[in-house]
Design an enzyme around this catalytic site. Structure first.
Site, PDB file in Angstrom:
ATOM      1  N   CYS A   1     -24.351  34.499  -4.767  1.00  0.00           N
ATOM      2  CA  CYS A   1     -23.932  33.454  -5.697  1.00  0.00           C
ATOM      3  C   CYS A   1     -25.101  32.632  -6.246  1.00  0.00           C
ATOM      4  CB  CYS A   1     -22.921  32.535  -5.020  1.00  0.00           C
ATOM      5  SG  CYS A   1     -21.492  33.400  -4.328  1.00  0.00           S
ATOM      6  N   HIS A  34     -21.923  25.757  -8.318  1.00  0.00           N
ATOM      7  CA  HIS A  34     -21.296  27.052  -8.074  1.00  0.00           C
ATOM      8  C   HIS A  34     -19.789  26.872  -7.971  1.00  0.00           C
ATOM      9  CE1 HIS A  34     -20.358  30.970  -6.729  1.00  0.00           C
ATOM     10  NE2 HIS A  34     -20.130  30.625  -5.475  1.00  0.00           N
ATOM     11  N   ASN A  74     -14.109  32.636  -7.919  1.00  0.00           N
ATOM     12  CA  ASN A  74     -15.524  32.765  -7.575  1.00  0.00           C
ATOM     13  C   ASN A  74     -16.051  34.071  -8.149  1.00  0.00           C
ATOM     14  OD1 ASN A  74     -18.038  33.033  -6.406  1.00  0.00           O
ATOM     15  ND2 ASN A  74     -17.365  32.573  -4.324  1.00  0.00           N
TER      16      ASN A  74
END
Length: 335
Positions: A120, A262, A292
């Site tokens: 990520c 994020h 996500n």
């Protein structure tokens, strides 16, 4: 890892772009697939839906679509592109790199192209690498992309993980900054703690655990996560890295016009906003739409914030991410 004081050439973001697949997978759809509910998912994550790529739509396709939008905004012909970095944990193939496919798709054959894998945090890792290479004079421009087809690596029978992830891509064009250019990258930061590899990983599919006929039914090539442990590390590391780039930019939290974190979990985002002492109306979120998307998440969010007018002229933006590895990264930008 901070920027060295010897860096002299200033670098800016000249254009951004993003792309998500057409297919929408809602929480209601997942209710029909696993033992979960819309209320459970929204309460614990903030996610309401996510995008899923078609079977014949690969990570390189997602990346190329986002890249074309960033190049168009930057008014840069792919033939003049010098560097392509794709951040992904879901490459088209183990080799060659997804960046090679993107180069082919764009016709950017004068560029150097390679992948990085930092989960990520990958897009911000790519930003730091490209910024340094431009600052040092190796290149004058670069295309950085975060792109993932996570739907290919999700165990759709595991309700604890399948509700979290989606597909998409985000991109940015970096270039040598001239005096009147917006989007100056003021500071970048990244870090890693390899002692925590067990917390978030895809255990199978590599040389340590090849997928064979004997283990194919064990879903070893899908995402596995210890959520509570990840949460604690994510909040701490994202706070620390964001504070570092704010300090190195000679700014204070009150100077930050927008935080682009994020997009993994709304509880993490809430905790980061509180610990940075930034009002929540200055925090950008879109995870409710996409879930996500790993390396793509902050890249998509940056593009949407940029194009929607959430970033004021001369405003300060802090991007911050955290992922498997464990990895973390942040960047401060003046628009």
């Amino acid at each position: 890892m901070s920027d060295a004081s010897t860096t002299t050439r200033s670098v800016c973001i000249a254009g951004t772009g993003s792309y998500v697949p057409e297919q929408v997978l809602t929480n209601a759809d997942l209710e029909k697939r696993v033992a979960t509910t819309d209320e459970w998912i929204v309460t614990r994550t903030g996610i309401r839906e996510r995008r899923i790529a078609a079977e014949d739509e690969f990570t390189s396709h997602l990346a190329t679509n986002a890249a074309n939008k960033a190049l168009e905004q930057a008014e840069l012909d792919p033939k003049d592109l010098q560097l392509i970095i794709v951040a992904t944990i879901t490459p088209d193939t183990l080799t060659p790199s997804t960046a090679c496919y993107v180069q082919q798709n764009l016709g950017a054959f004068g560029s150097v192209a390679f992948d990085i894998s930092a989960a990520c945090s990958g897009f911000l890792y790519a930003m730091k690498i490209a910024k340094r290479l431009i600052s040092d004079g190796a290149f004058d421009n670069a295309l950085i992309i975060g792109a993932e087809k996570l739907s290919s690596f999700v165990n759709w029978d595991d309700r604890s993980t399948c509700v979290l992830f989606g597909d998409g891509a985000g991109a940015a064009v970096l270039k040598l900054r001239e005096d009147d250019d917006d989007g100056e990258i003021l500071a970048t930061e990244m870090g890693t703690d390899g002692r925590q590899t067990r917390l978030l990983n895809i255990p199978g599919g590599g040389s340590a655990c090849p997928i064979t006929s004997e283990n194919a039914d064990q879903h070893l090539n899908t995402l596995a996560m210890l959520g509570k442990e990840v949460f604690k590390h994510a909040v701490l590391r994202m706070k620390q890295s964001a504070e570092l780039v704010i300090e190195r930019s000679d700014l204070k939290p009150a100077d930050i016009d927008l935080v682009v974190p994020h997009q993994a979990n709304l509880r993490i985002i809430d905790a980061i906003a509180e610990r940075l002492d930034v009002p929540y109306d200055r925090v950008f979120t879109n995870l409710q739409k996409y879930g996500n998307t790993s390396a793509a998440a902050v890249a998509i969010a940056l593009d949407e914030a940029h194009r929607s007018g959430r970033i004021p002229k001369g405003g300060h933006v802090v991007m911050v991410a955290f992922g498997a590895g464990l990895t973390w990264a942040a960047a401060a930008i003046k628009w």
